[in-house]
Enzyme design. Structure first.
Site, PDB file in Angstrom:
ATOM      1  N   THR A 340       9.453  -6.771  14.292  1.00  0.00           N
ATOM      2  CA  THR A 340       8.905  -7.766  13.375  1.00  0.00           C
ATOM      3  C   THR A 340       7.893  -7.108  12.430  1.00  0.00           C
ATOM      4  O   THR A 340       7.571  -5.932  12.557  1.00  0.00           O
ATOM      5  CB  THR A 340       8.235  -8.917  14.149  1.00  0.00           C
ATOM      6  OG1 THR A 340       7.324  -8.387  15.125  1.00  0.00           O
ATOM      7  CG2 THR A 340       9.275  -9.772  14.860  1.00  0.00           C
ATOM      8  N   ASP A 341       7.387  -7.896  11.485  1.00  0.00           N
ATOM      9  CA  ASP A 341       6.467  -7.386  10.460  1.00  0.00           C
ATOM     10  C   ASP A 341       5.017  -7.669  10.808  1.00  0.00           C
ATOM     11  O   ASP A 341       4.169  -7.803   9.925  1.00  0.00           O
ATOM     12  CB  ASP A 341       6.783  -8.024   9.103  1.00  0.00           C
ATOM     13  CG  ASP A 341       8.223  -7.787   8.690  1.00  0.00           C
ATOM     14  OD1 ASP A 341       8.697  -6.660   8.889  1.00  0.00           O
ATOM     15  OD2 ASP A 341       8.861  -8.727   8.192  1.00  0.00           O
ATOM     16  N   SER A 366      -0.805  -8.317  10.254  1.00  0.00           N
ATOM     17  CA  SER A 366       0.321  -8.621   9.382  1.00  0.00           C
ATOM     18  C   SER A 366       0.615  -7.378   8.558  1.00  0.00           C
ATOM     19  O   SER A 366      -0.254  -6.899   7.832  1.00  0.00           O
ATOM     20  CB  SER A 366       0.008  -9.798   8.462  1.00  0.00           C
ATOM     21  OG  SER A 366       1.016  -9.951   7.477  1.00  0.00           O
ATOM     22  N   ARG A 367       1.825  -6.848   8.685  1.00  0.00           N
ATOM     23  CA  ARG A 367       2.147  -5.611   7.978  1.00  0.00           C
ATOM     24  C   ARG A 367       2.425  -5.854   6.493  1.00  0.00           C
ATOM     25  O   ARG A 367       2.544  -4.906   5.732  1.00  0.00           O
ATOM     26  CB  ARG A 367       3.345  -4.929   8.651  1.00  0.00           C
ATOM     27  CG  ARG A 367       3.031  -4.496  10.076  1.00  0.00           C
ATOM     28  CD  ARG A 367       4.109  -3.625  10.685  1.00  0.00           C
ATOM     29  NE  ARG A 367       3.759  -3.303  12.062  1.00  0.00           N
ATOM     30  CZ  ARG A 367       4.195  -3.943  13.126  1.00  0.00           C
ATOM     31  NH1 ARG A 367       5.023  -4.956  12.968  1.00  0.00           N
ATOM     32  NH2 ARG A 367       3.838  -3.595  14.339  1.00  0.00           N
ATOM     33  N   VAL A 368       2.559  -7.102   6.096  1.00  0.00           N
ATOM     34  CA  VAL A 368       2.677  -7.407   4.671  1.00  0.00           C
ATOM     35  C   VAL A 368       1.298  -7.394   4.030  1.00  0.00           C
ATOM     36  O   VAL A 368       1.096  -6.874   2.931  1.00  0.00           O
ATOM     37  CB  VAL A 368       3.384  -8.765   4.468  1.00  0.00           C
ATOM     38  CG1 VAL A 368       3.333  -9.176   3.009  1.00  0.00           C
ATOM     39  CG2 VAL A 368       4.822  -8.682   4.946  1.00  0.00           C
TER      40      VAL A 368
END
Length: 503
Positions: A340-341, A366-368
């Protein structure tokens, strides 16, 4: 062995132009059930079957091909396995398993076969979509840049989620995972996002309570529920998340934004482990089969933000996973974290302390990141995570000290105010404008001198007070999503007036 239905093959009368039309042949492969083992049927025949193909038993119960041997085929029974008898015929066509999809599903409660289970009559389908579908390729996607506003202050400010992202929610039982996901659904009202709540193997009481919440909040106007409770056949429970994804893809392919909540993938993993053991596959770590990663990765990869050439739609996933005693290194938590991101971890310790939602910022990411935040929210939240983590560490270090320096006391007071602002009641999502206003007031320092009770009152009442006094500033903030000097000055003025009024 093949069969064809004779009435379907009879020629029709010639048309006025002299043409002769033949009705289409209904060609089916025929097999025979040799053994029923739990939810698995071993079938002799079906030489041209494919993985994931729909088959129909003579008793009209459906199944799905999930494995092969040199002479046998294994099918997952999608109904009452007790009705399947040895020697019974099985019919199959060499085509993938499809379910009906369409706009009419909004507001409805359906099972994993897209059949209505809410007692409101049949559903009108627009198309048939494959349950197991290839994920969009790289060239069909665009970078994630649009925010998905959850209405949860701590998430929107510190763990922002974008449309098309896959953000895992994990934690022990009864820590608020489902509540967090449902709050995100409730906050999509009026935002043109189609929401899908997928319930896998949970109790009927949980399903009833969830549907009632969505109905009372008016969320069923833009959402629907795909559910198989713990009492449903295991084969249908296994199919549930893939069916929910297929139903969501119908809307994504038409340029719409979709949010899908999977509640939860831990129970789905248990079902797959049971199926694999019945098939005689070798167990691995925690008795899960070797393809456990693939089973979930092929699902979560279908989340995407599509390019304008593909319609520009998006599908965001919020999968839920249960941990045992806070262990995030277990097989299913660690697998889902890696695919997941980002993840949102809910801590039992924080929950019992009264910090709700009980999100542990030290283990959540959160990688975004902030690229999906508006300029105003990015400005007021850029230091919040660091400040809060420093406050938690300082609080731990000074817990046993009787005398503190003025600087440490000031930091503790400021951190206590921030913690109070982050606490949020369940099923009470907050607008982005209110989040910006609250955190800007915190940065301006107007809340630090106030008693904690006044901070709580400020959190509850100030935005309505501000919107009534300065409606044009709220509209400007809602439209531009940026903090101008005019808005900051008006906000500071109204903060001072608010505390004078309540004094």
């Amino acid at each position: 062995m093949f069969e064809k239905a004779a009435p379907e093959a009879q020629p029709t009368r010639g048309t006025p132009g002299g043409e002769v039309k033949l009705r289409s042949f209904d060609v089916k492969e025929v097999g025979v059930v040799r053994e029923v083992r739990g939810m698995i049927a071993r079938i002799d025949g079906l030489p041209s079957c494919i993985d994931g193909q729909l088959v129909t038993f003579g008793s009209e119960i459906r199944g799905m091909v999930i494995g092969y041997e040199p002479k046998d085929v294994y099918a997952l029974i999608l109904g009452d396995a007790g009705q399947i008898k040895t020697g019974e015929r099985v019919y199959g066509r060499a085509e993938p398993f499809r379910i009906p999809v369409g706009n009419k599903v909004i507001g409805r409660l359906v099972n994993s076969l897209a059949e209505p289970i809410d007692g409101q009559g049949p559903l009108e389908a627009d198309q048939m979509y494959p349950v197991f579908r290839k994920a969009p390729g790289i060239m069909e996607r665009v970078p994630i840049f649009r925010p998905l506003e959850t209405g949860v202050k701590i998430i929107d400010a510190m763990i922002p989620i974008g449309k098309g992202q896959r953000e895992l929610i994990l934690g022990d039982r009864m820590t608020g995972k489902s509540t967090l996901a449902l709050d995100a659904i409730l906050n999509q009202r009026g935002k043109q996002v189609i929401c899908v709540y997928c319930l896998i193997g949970r109790s009927y009481t949980t399903l009833t309570r969830t549907v009632q919440l969505l109905k009372s909040a008016g969320a069923l106007e833009y959402s629907f529920v795909v559910a198989e409770t713990a009492a449903a056949p295991a084969g249908r429970q296994f199919l549930t998340p893939y069916s929910a994804c297929a139903l969501g893809e119908y809307f994504m392919d038409r340029g719409k934004d979709v949010l899908v909540v999977f509640d939860d993938l831990s129970k789905h993993a248990w079902i797959h482990r049971e199926i694999s053991l019945l098939l005689g596959r070798s167990p691995g770590r925690e008795a899960y089969p070797g393809d456990m990663f693939y089973i979930h990765s092929q699902l979560v990869e279908r989340a995407a933000a599509l390019s304008p050439e593909r319609g520009g739609g998006s599908m965001t996933f919020l999968p839920l996973v249960e941990t045992q005693a806070g262990n995030i290194t277990g097989l299913i938590p660690s697998y889902t974290i890696s695919m997941t991101d980002g993840q949102i971890y809910l801590s039992t310790e924080l929950f019992t302390e009264g910090f709700k939602p009980a999100i542990d910022l030290g283990l959540s990411v959160s990688r975004v990141g902030s690229k999906v935040q508006s300029s105003a929210l990015k400005e007021v939240s850029k230091q919040l995570r660091l400040e809060y983590l420093q406050f938690k560490e300082l609080e731990r270090l000074t817990r046993m000290r009787a005398h503190l320096s003025d600087e440490a006391a000031q930091k503790l007071k400021r951190g206590t105010v921030l913690r109070e602002l982050l606490i949020q009641d369940r099923n009470q999502p907050v607008s982005t404008e209110e989040e910006i206003v609250l955190f800007e007031a915190y940065h301006a320092g107007v809340l630090t001198p106030q008693p904690l009770e006044e901070v709580r009152r400020f959190k509850r009442e100030f935005f309505a007070f501000f919107a009534k006094a300065q409606p044009q500033l709220v509209e400007e903030l809602r439209a531009a999503r940026s903090l101008t000097e005019k808005i900051k000055a008006g906000l500071k003025q109204e903060c001072e007036r608010f505390f004078k009024v309540i004094a």
